[in-house]
Design a protein around this motif. Structure first.
Motif, mmCIF file in Angstrom:
data_model
loop_
_atom_site.group_PDB
_atom_site.id
_atom_site.type_symbol
_atom_site.label_atom_id
_atom_site.label_comp_id
_atom_site.label_asym_id
_atom_site.label_seq_id
_atom_site.Cartn_x
_atom_site.Cartn_y
_atom_site.Cartn_z
ATOM 1 N N UNK A 1 0.830 -1.196 0.000
ATOM 2 C CA UNK A 1 0.000 0.000 0.000
ATOM 3 C C UNK A 1 0.867 1.249 0.000
ATOM 4 N N UNK A 2 0.425 2.222 -0.746
ATOM 5 C CA UNK A 2 1.155 3.479 -0.840
ATOM 6 C C UNK A 2 0.960 4.271 0.454
ATOM 7 N N UNK A 3 2.050 4.793 0.998
ATOM 8 C CA UNK A 3 1.886 5.576 2.239
ATOM 9 C C UNK A 3 0.944 6.757 2.037
ATOM 10 N N UNK A 4 0.186 7.046 3.053
ATOM 11 C CA UNK A 4 -0.693 8.209 2.985
ATOM 12 C C UNK A 4 0.149 9.485 3.016
ATOM 13 N N UNK A 5 -0.356 10.561 2.439
ATOM 14 C CA UNK A 5 0.464 11.774 2.311
ATOM 15 C C UNK A 5 0.918 12.397 3.628
ATOM 16 N N UNK A 6 0.117 12.213 4.690
ATOM 17 C CA UNK A 6 0.440 12.899 5.946
ATOM 18 C C UNK A 6 0.438 11.929 7.126
ATOM 19 N N UNK A 7 1.174 12.339 8.165
ATOM 20 C CA UNK A 7 1.034 11.734 9.487
ATOM 21 C C UNK A 7 0.640 12.853 10.440
ATOM 22 N N UNK A 8 -0.440 12.643 11.177
ATOM 23 C CA UNK A 8 -0.908 13.617 12.155
ATOM 24 C C UNK A 8 -0.694 13.054 13.550
ATOM 25 N N UNK A 9 0.147 13.721 14.319
ATOM 26 C CA UNK A 9 0.355 13.385 15.721
ATOM 27 C C UNK A 9 -0.582 14.281 16.531
ATOM 28 N N UNK A 10 -1.502 13.666 17.247
ATOM 29 C CA UNK A 10 -2.569 14.479 17.828
ATOM 30 C C UNK A 10 -3.146 13.838 19.075
ATOM 31 N N UNK B 1 6.103 16.033 0.824
ATOM 32 C CA UNK B 1 7.056 17.127 0.660
ATOM 33 C C UNK B 1 8.280 16.890 1.546
ATOM 34 N N UNK B 2 8.866 15.691 1.326
ATOM 35 C CA UNK B 2 10.120 15.312 1.987
ATOM 36 C C UNK B 2 10.009 15.351 3.510
#
Length: 232
Positions: free
Chosen positions: A11-20, A80-81
């Protein structure tokens, strides 16, 4: 006869990781992301890492590398890296800049400079006012080790004053920024989760501010908002 290899689908990684975490500040970003997902789909999908702030996980060295201030939320942009963004208003503006090309949740700073400025004004007003003052009301009413009536009264009254500022703005308007009666934008999302927990701060009802109350109901009814409030 050798077996035919079975293809492995990674599976392609999702664009973001949200730490919340489930706080007003955390939910500003999850609501904004859910609103973006409702428009742009998987382009703005994200993984969620729940941070246990009761155990001070946000103070651990690995998290401090992401946000030296040791606070949630933090957004990592894999597309975005692995660019890292912290502070809620900054995260919303970052997402609006890079991932809202149709300006569904904000305004173009070039073609709509006045509307964009209004949005910034109300975001920074809330960031420096409602959040800190209501947060102190929460603390002195719920968590302070000693009862300090002066502090409780001071911060509740200041929170109510700020609600009154919103009442003035929202009289004959639907939203905080934008032309006419206003346009739903990051300015509204940035403050809505704090208004949602008014009772926790010691303000039992929004009846004193009818325009604010209608604004609140209007936003709370949105499906994407409800989805965002369910995270983490």
């Amino acid at each position: 006869m050798s077996a035919v290899p079975v293809p492995v689908h990674v599976s392609k990684p999702k664009p973001f990781v949200l730490y919340t975490a489930g706080t007003p500040n955390g939910r500003k970003v999850s609501v904004f992301l859910e609103e973006l997902r409702a428009v742009y789909g998987e382009k703005v999908d994200y993984d969620v890492e729940k941070i246990d702030i009761a155990r001070n996980v946000q103070k651990e060295p690995w998290f401090i590398k992401l946000n030296p201030n040791g606070r949630i939320p933090v957004l990592v942009d894999r597309a975005r890296e692995d660019f890292v963004v912290f502070e809620t208003a900054a995260i919303l503006l970052y997402l609006q800049q890079h991932y809202d090309p149709d300006r569904k949740l904000g305004f173009d700073p070039v073609s709509q400079p006045n509307d964009y400025s209004e949005m910034l004004q109300w975001m920074l007003w809330a960031h420096g006012g409602v959040g800190p003052m209501q947060g102190q009301a929460n603390h002195f009413n719920r968590a302070a080790p000693v009862d300090i009536p002066y502090a409780k009264k001071r911060y509740i009254l200041e929170t109510k004053r700020l609600y009154g500022v919103m009442e003035i703005r929202l009289t004959d308007r639907d939203y905080l920024a934008g032309p006419g009666r206003g346009v739903y934008s990051a300015a509204d999302i940035n403050v809505f989760p704090w208004i949602r927990v008014h009772q926790f701060a010691g303000i039992e009802s929004l009846d004193e501010w009818p325009s604010l109350q209608m604004w609140f109901g209007r936003i709370e009814a949105r499906e994407a908002v409800q989805n965002g409030l369910a995270i983490p």
